[in-house]
Design a protein around this motif. Structure first.
Motif: not given
Ligand SMILES: [Ca+2]
Length: 432
Positions: A322-325, A341-346, A357-358
């Protein structure tokens, strides 16, 4: 002969040039500059008609030139014929006058006559060929004229688009409605800090509320897999009858959202593939300037029946889901600008621009999937959920059919606003 061949070559060149022009559809494409501000569909039938109209005078001139050339050739032939008659007469006279003395001269004259007659035959053949070409061109001209006429007829409908821009202007669609804008359609608005006015679709309802529409998905006709510049400037098509898909553009959305001391409510309307409609409202909606990567902020979920997917969703994969979405406070990302906020590229993995976000629990700029249901396999090389998603209503493997994102000053969100008491219940339902 030389001059005739030269003329013929010129005429043939002329024809070749003419058919090259006609057949070159790339010219038509170049002539059509898609301008979403005017809601033009590219290429429009009008654009093609304009092109034909421009091209027609050229063809008419070509044909006229050709006719002149033909006339010249005909004159030349006439001259040659006269010459032959003259030579024949001279020969007869010469033979009568002195058969022996002038025998040699007569022979020369006969040779001349033969040569001229040959030349006339050859010229006549050329004339015949030219006449055939001319006839063919005439036929093509006729077809062109008919085509132009048909296009003229067809144009009467779509060309109205460009004149259906309403005359009332304002700083947003509520301002337009306050100033007497009564019908939904295309209006120019100029937010407080906007350097120039720009075109928007205003949805004006029976309560005198003017919604400024920021985004529209209806049929998947416009790809939303675009880069930073496209999302900044906006893309797709505005139409006076609200029949097309578009992203208004982050810069415009920013200017609209921050201009007023009266904050905006962002309403997200969604339709699924059964035709069910739901909505979600967010109060104090703002989009930051480009320097802050068009960051999304709002104060609170203002209501609706679609649920608060902007606040994130617990998908059951991880406690931090929930926090990361959640989306409040996220910067905007596109496939070519990773601000998530993700290592990759959403945005790259999902092929869209959004406040990643992530990555997301709400994703209204996602890929359009006919029918709604889709799988990781359908989602291409990355296999992530990349549809048009509102996780608090439908699963992330269900892509919505239609969406609208629109804003209104918060003091007008209650049905009726200043004209209150009309029908409070109805006003909070998404419009059809
Ligand atoms: Ca990243």
């Amino acid at each position: 002969m030389t001059s005739v061949s030269h003329t013929l070559a010129c005429v043939l060149l002329l024809c070749a040039f003419t058919s090259a022009q006609r057949g070159d559809s790339s010219l038509i494409r170049e002539a059509c500059v898609p301008d979403d501000e005017f809601g033009s569909y590219c290429p429009t039938t009008c654009g093609i008609a304009d092109y034909l109209q421009k091209y027609k005078p050229g063809v008419v001139k070509d044909l006229n030139d050709m006719e002149e050339i033909l006339l010249d050739i005909a004159n030349l032939t006439k001259g040659a014929q006269d010459k032959v008659v003259f030579l024949k007469d001279s020969e007869t006279q010469a033979q009568k006058a002195a058969p022996d003395t002038y025998y040699q001269k007569s022979r020369n004259m006969l040779d001349d006559v033969l040569r001229f007659e040959k030349s006339i035959l050859s010229q006549e053949e050329q004339i015949y060929n030219l006449q055939t070409t001319l006839a063919a061109n005439d036929k093509r001209m006729l077809e062109l004229r008919q085509l132009a006429l048909q296009l003229d007829q067809k144009c009467k409908v779509p060309c109205k688009d460009t004149v259906e821009i309403q005359t009332v202007t304002g700083k947003d669609c509520q301002d337009v409605a306050n100033k007497g804008g009564k019908v939904s359609g295309l209006y120019y608005v100029q937010p407080a800090r906007a350097p120039t006015p720009f075109l928007v679709y205003c949805e004006i309802d029976s309560f005198g509320r003017g919604w400024t529409v920021l985004q529209r998905r209806r049929d998947g006709s416009v790809p939303f897999n675009r880069n930073w510049i496209a999302y900044k400037e906006g893309f797709g098509y505005l139409s006076p009858d609200d029949s097309t898909e578009f992203w208004l553009g982050n810069e415009k959305i920013h200017l609209l959202s921050v201009q007023s001391s009266v904050p905006y409510v962002l309403r997200l309307e969604m339709v699924d593939w059964t035709g069910a409609k739901k909505y979600a409202d967010y109060a104090m909606f703002k989009v930051a300037p480009e320097a802050d990567k068009y960051r999304l902020t709002y104060a609170y979920y203002h209501g609706g029946d679609a649920g608060d997917a902007f606040d994130g969703f617990d998908f059951g994969d991880d406690p931090s889901d929930k926090f990361y979405t959640s989306h409040n406070g996220m910067q905007f990302s596109t496939p070519d600008q990773d601000n998530d906020k993700f290592n990759g590229n959403c945005a790259k993995q999902d092929g869209s621009g959004w406040w990643m976000n992530r990555c997301h629990a709400a994703h209204l700029n996602g890929k359009y999937y006919q029918g709604g249901q889709y799988t990781a396999k359908d989602a291409g090389q990355y296999g992530f959920d990349n549809g048009i998603i509102w996780a608090t209503w439908h699963s992330r493997w269900y892509s919505l059919k239609q969406t609208t994102m629109k804003i209104i000053p918060i003091n007008r969100i209650s049905a009726g606003g200043q004209q209150g008491g009309l029908d409070f219940g109805k006003g909070d339902l998404p419009s059809p």
